[in-house]
Motif scaffolding. Structure first.
Motif, short mmCIF file in Angstrom:
data_model
loop_
_atom_site.label_atom_id
_atom_site.label_comp_id
_atom_site.label_asym_id
_atom_site.label_seq_id
_atom_site.Cartn_x
_atom_site.Cartn_y
_atom_site.Cartn_z
N GLY A 19 1.28 -1.01 0.22
CA GLY A 19 0.00 -0.13 0.25
C GLY A 19 0.80 1.20 -0.10
O GLY A 19 0.63 2.22 -0.95
N LEU A 20 1.66 1.28 0.78
CA LEU A 20 2.72 2.66 0.66
C LEU A 20 3.04 2.54 -0.57
O LEU A 20 4.12 3.50 -0.81
CB LEU A 20 3.67 2.65 1.93
N SER A 21 3.80 1.55 -1.15
CA SER A 21 4.96 1.57 -2.05
C SER A 21 3.89 2.02 -3.53
O SER A 21 4.16 2.99 -4.11
CB SER A 21 5.43 -0.02 -2.81
N LEU A 22 2.52 1.69 -3.07
CA LEU A 22 1.51 2.43 -4.59
C LEU A 22 1.89 3.35 -4.15
O LEU A 22 0.94 4.03 -5.05
CB LEU A 22 0.57 1.33 -4.17
N GLU A 23 1.98 4.26 -3.01
CA GLU A 23 1.63 5.60 -2.94
C GLU A 23 2.80 6.93 -3.16
O GLU A 23 2.67 7.25 -2.96
CB GLU A 23 1.53 6.21 -1.23
N GLY A 24 3.76 6.10 -3.87
CA GLY A 24 5.08 6.38 -4.66
C GLY A 24 5.68 6.48 -3.16
O GLY A 24 7.14 7.06 -3.75
N HIS A 25 5.62 5.64 -2.02
CA HIS A 25 7.23 5.42 -1.27
C HIS A 25 7.60 4.68 -1.06
O HIS A 25 6.98 3.43 -1.86
CB HIS A 25 6.18 6.10 0.45
N GLU A 26 9.63 4.60 -0.87
CA GLU A 26 9.68 3.63 -0.70
C GLU A 26 10.19 3.11 0.42
O GLU A 26 10.14 3.30 1.97
CB GLU A 26 11.32 4.11 -1.02
N VAL A 27 9.57 1.49 0.51
CA VAL A 27 9.13 0.75 1.90
C VAL A 27 10.65 -0.18 2.13
O VAL A 27 10.95 -0.80 1.24
CB VAL A 27 8.13 0.16 2.13
N LEU A 102 -5.56 2.35 5.70
CA LEU A 102 -4.51 2.61 4.97
C LEU A 102 -4.42 4.36 5.05
O LEU A 102 -3.44 5.22 4.78
CB LEU A 102 -4.10 2.10 4.10
N SER A 103 -5.29 4.76 4.30
CA SER A 103 -6.03 6.51 4.29
C SER A 103 -4.90 7.06 5.60
O SER A 103 -4.56 7.79 5.81
CB SER A 103 -6.66 7.03 4.05
N GLU A 104 -6.00 6.60 6.10
CA GLU A 104 -5.39 7.55 7.78
C GLU A 104 -3.12 6.81 8.17
O GLU A 104 -2.74 7.89 8.83
CB GLU A 104 -6.15 6.66 9.21
N LEU A 105 -3.46 5.12 8.29
CA LEU A 105 -1.72 6.04 8.50
C LEU A 105 -1.00 6.92 7.60
O LEU A 105 -0.34 7.05 7.63
CB LEU A 105 -1.67 4.74 8.27
N LEU A 106 -1.60 6.78 5.95
CA LEU A 106 -0.45 8.11 5.32
C LEU A 106 -0.94 8.86 5.83
O LEU A 106 0.42 9.95 6.04
CB LEU A 106 -1.74 7.63 4.13
#
Length: 214
Positions: A19-27, A102-106
């Protein structure tokens, strides 16, 4: 944003990583406290589960705070107020109780990231980063062990990367006065050794030194 995810549940870990990767973040994800500590210098924010197999997240948080001021968001299924208070007192920046979206975490991670980067100065060039307030410097993921004078030399170079800095100017910025050339050479040698290869500090004969990497 570089997110270090410390979570022992494989399903949760994989879902969050995706989920974080799909939002463009490096994980980078791990369940190992040791690996998490090794990755601290890479991370811009840490997501830390309270319940880990080798040790609890509160214990790991203490070690994180002893090494870094990176923002930490704790995840837990423990909804009691005392657990949230414990996490915040131990140095967590935020606390999210499972189940969560996931949206709240982001949104919380992005808020932490903005808060830190508004107040923290960082000097960077290629794979080098220096944090003046923290007195910390990194090459890639490796924290550099620098003497106070070597730290100030690197700071001077990072304030003017690729520019030639005369010897006298370096002395004034580090010592506040001109010193013996041999003194400067000794501390430059120590800095070069700490930086490793490829060495970014070039001698420009007859002019001075510069920080340069192709």
């Amino acid at each position: 944003m570089r997110v270090l995810l410390v979570e022992d549940d494989p399903g949760v870990r994989e879902a969050l990583e995706l989920g974080l990767s799909l939002e463009g973040h490096e994980v980078r994800a791990t369940e190992s406290p040791k690996e998490a500590l090794d990755l601290l210098s890479w991370a811009e924010v840490v997501v830390l589960d309270v319940l880990l197999p080798e040790r609890d997240g509160f214990s790991l948080l203490k070690d994180i705070r002893a090494r870094s001021e990176v923002p930490v968001l704790m995840l837990t299924a423990l909804d009691a107020v005392e657990w949230r208070v414990k996490g915040l007192k131990e140095g967590a920046d935020d606390y999210l109780v499972k189940p969560y979206s996931l949206s709240e975490l982001l949104a919380r991670l992005e808020a932490l990231h903005r808060r830190v980067h508004r107040k923290e100065e960082v000097l960077a060039y290629k794979d080098l980063r220096l944090y003046p307030k923290r007195m910390e410097a990194y090459r890639g993921e490796r924290r550099l062990e620098l003497s106070p004078k070597a730290f100030l030399l690197l700071k001077a170079f990072l304030e003017a990367p690729e520019e030639v800095i005369p010897k006298g100017a370096l002395m004034l910025r580090v010592w506040g006065e001109e010193v013996e050339p041999a003194t400067l050479e000794v501390h430059l040698s120590l800095l070069r050794k700490a930086l490793g290869e490829p060495n970014p500090i070039q001698t420009v004969r007859g002019h001075g030194y510069r920080l340069f990497l192709p």
